[in-house]
Design a protein around this motif. Structure first.
Motif, PDB file in Angstrom:
ATOM      1  N   PHE A  62       0.830  -1.194   0.000  1.00 20.27           N
ATOM      2  CA  PHE A  62       0.000   0.000   0.000  1.00 20.27           C
ATOM      3  C   PHE A  62       0.868   1.248   0.000  1.00 20.27           C
ATOM      4  N   VAL A  63       0.439   2.238  -0.768  1.00 19.36           N
ATOM      5  CA  VAL A  63       1.163   3.492  -0.883  1.00 19.36           C
ATOM      6  C   VAL A  63       0.198   4.622  -0.538  1.00 19.36           C
ATOM      7  N   ASP A  64       0.523   5.379   0.509  1.00 16.04           N
ATOM      8  CA  ASP A  64      -0.298   6.530   0.888  1.00 16.04           C
ATOM      9  C   ASP A  64       0.027   7.672  -0.068  1.00 16.04           C
ATOM     10  N   ILE A  65      -0.947   8.062  -0.861  1.00 23.51           N
ATOM     11  CA  ILE A  65      -0.726   9.087  -1.885  1.00 23.51           C
ATOM     12  C   ILE A  65      -0.364  10.428  -1.263  1.00 23.51           C
ATOM     13  N   ASN A  66      -0.726  10.648  -0.009  1.00 19.61           N
ATOM     14  CA  ASN A  66      -0.398  11.914   0.653  1.00 19.61           C
ATOM     15  C   ASN A  66       1.102  12.105   0.833  1.00 19.61           C
ATOM     16  N   ALA A  67       1.854  11.026   0.838  1.00 20.93           N
ATOM     17  CA  ALA A  67       3.298  11.110   1.020  1.00 20.93           C
ATOM     18  C   ALA A  67       3.989  11.752  -0.181  1.00 20.93           C
ATOM     19  N   PHE A  68       3.276  11.853  -1.315  1.00 20.94           N
ATOM     20  CA  PHE A  68       3.907  12.360  -2.534  1.00 20.94           C
ATOM     21  C   PHE A  68       3.496  13.783  -2.874  1.00 20.94           C
ATOM     22  N   GLY A  69       2.604  14.354  -2.061  1.00 24.19           N
ATOM     23  CA  GLY A  69       2.211  15.746  -2.265  1.00 24.19           C
ATOM     24  C   GLY A  69       1.558  15.987  -3.610  1.00 24.19           C
ATOM     25  N   GLU A  70       1.669  17.220  -4.081  1.00 21.16           N
ATOM     26  CA  GLU A  70       1.003  17.618  -5.330  1.00 21.16           C
ATOM     27  C   GLU A  70       1.685  17.046  -6.567  1.00 21.16           C
ATOM     28  N   GLY A  71       2.913  16.580  -6.427  1.00 29.13           N
ATOM     29  CA  GLY A  71       3.636  16.054  -7.580  1.00 29.13           C
ATOM     30  C   GLY A  71       3.079  14.742  -8.104  1.00 29.13           C
ATOM     31  N   GLY A  72       2.302  14.044  -7.301  1.00 31.78           N
ATOM     32  CA  GLY A  72       1.725  12.774  -7.739  1.00 31.78           C
ATOM     33  C   GLY A  72       2.656  11.597  -7.517  1.00 31.78           C
ATOM     34  N   TYR A  73       2.250  10.458  -8.017  1.00 29.94           N
ATOM     35  CA  TYR A  73       2.989   9.211  -7.827  1.00 29.94           C
ATOM     36  C   TYR A  73       3.505   8.730  -9.170  1.00 29.94           C
ATOM     37  N   ARG A  74       4.818   8.527  -9.267  1.00 27.04           N
ATOM     38  CA  ARG A  74       5.418   8.033 -10.508  1.00 27.04           C
ATOM     39  C   ARG A  74       5.308   6.521 -10.550  1.00 27.04           C
ATOM     40  N   VAL A  75       4.754   6.015 -11.640  1.00 26.62           N
ATOM     41  CA  VAL A  75       4.526   4.583 -11.810  1.00 26.62           C
ATOM     42  C   VAL A  75       5.747   3.952 -12.456  1.00 26.62           C
ATOM     43  N   GLY A  76       6.485   3.179 -11.676  1.00 28.30           N
ATOM     44  CA  GLY A  76       7.641   2.446 -12.200  1.00 28.30           C
ATOM     45  C   GLY A  76       8.669   3.352 -12.857  1.00 28.30           C
ATOM     46  N   GLU A  77       9.655   2.718 -13.466  1.00 27.37           N
ATOM     47  CA  GLU A  77      10.682   3.466 -14.188  1.00 27.37           C
ATOM     48  C   GLU A  77      10.163   3.744 -15.590  1.00 27.37           C
ATOM     49  N   GLY A  78      10.172   4.993 -15.966  1.00 23.67           N
ATOM     50  CA  GLY A  78       9.702   5.346 -17.304  1.00 23.67           C
ATOM     51  C   GLY A  78       8.190   5.331 -17.436  1.00 23.67           C
ATOM     52  N   GLY A  79       7.488   5.091 -16.335  1.00 20.24           N
ATOM     53  CA  GLY A  79       6.025   5.074 -16.379  1.00 20.24           C
ATOM     54  C   GLY A  79       5.463   6.466 -16.218  1.00 20.24           C
ATOM     55  N   GLY A  80       4.173   6.573 -16.291  1.00 18.31           N
ATOM     56  CA  GLY A  80       3.510   7.858 -16.150  1.00 18.31           C
ATOM     57  C   GLY A  80       3.407   8.278 -14.702  1.00 18.31           C
ATOM     58  N   VAL A  81       2.706   9.380 -14.500  1.00 14.47           N
ATOM     59  CA  VAL A  81       2.485   9.918 -13.162  1.00 14.47           C
ATOM     60  C   VAL A  81       0.987   9.940 -12.907  1.00 14.47           C
ATOM     61  N   ILE A  82       0.584   9.436 -11.756  1.00 15.86           N
ATOM     62  CA  ILE A  82      -0.808   9.533 -11.331  1.00 15.86           C
ATOM     63  C   ILE A  82      -0.887  10.740 -10.415  1.00 15.86           C
TER      64      ILE A  82
END
Length: 102
Positions: A62-82
């Motif tokens: 599980f990944v708490d999205i709040n830990a990444f702030g407004e920048g979002g969460y990067r999916v894998g290497e070379g993946g997109g950002v949620i």
């Protein structure tokens, strides 16, 4: 009424226990990652249920999205950002190969 004594019972010998191997589900190389809001009661309840059903298997992290702030969460290497906003709208599951489901 008077109690009657129980009759003596002879026990048959037990057969030897036989171990039957069961096929265990295969664990993916990289576990599923579930993005959730750590401040949301509904999200925390869903996390608790998924953790319970996944106990001792380690297939879900599980990944708490709040830990990444407004920048979002990067999916894998070379993946997109949620983005944080998108992650707050729907539950996102990231599978092997950075496959995203929502």
């Amino acid at each position: 009424p008077a109690l009657r004594p129980r009759p003596a019972v002879s026990r048959a010998s037990c057969p030897v226990a036989v171990s039957i191997p069961f096929a265990r589900p295969s664990v993916p190389a990289s576990p599923l990652q579930v993005l959730y809001d750590g401040t949301c009661a509904v999200c925390l309840t869903n996390k608790a249920l998924l953790t319970f059903f996944d106990r001792k298997r380690g297939r879900v992290s599980f990944v708490d999205i709040n830990a990444f702030g407004e920048g979002g969460y990067r999916v894998g290497e070379g993946g997109g950002v949620i983005s944080r906003d998108e992650a707050m709208r729907h539950i996102h599951v990231i599978g092997p190969g950075a496959a995203v489901s929502s």
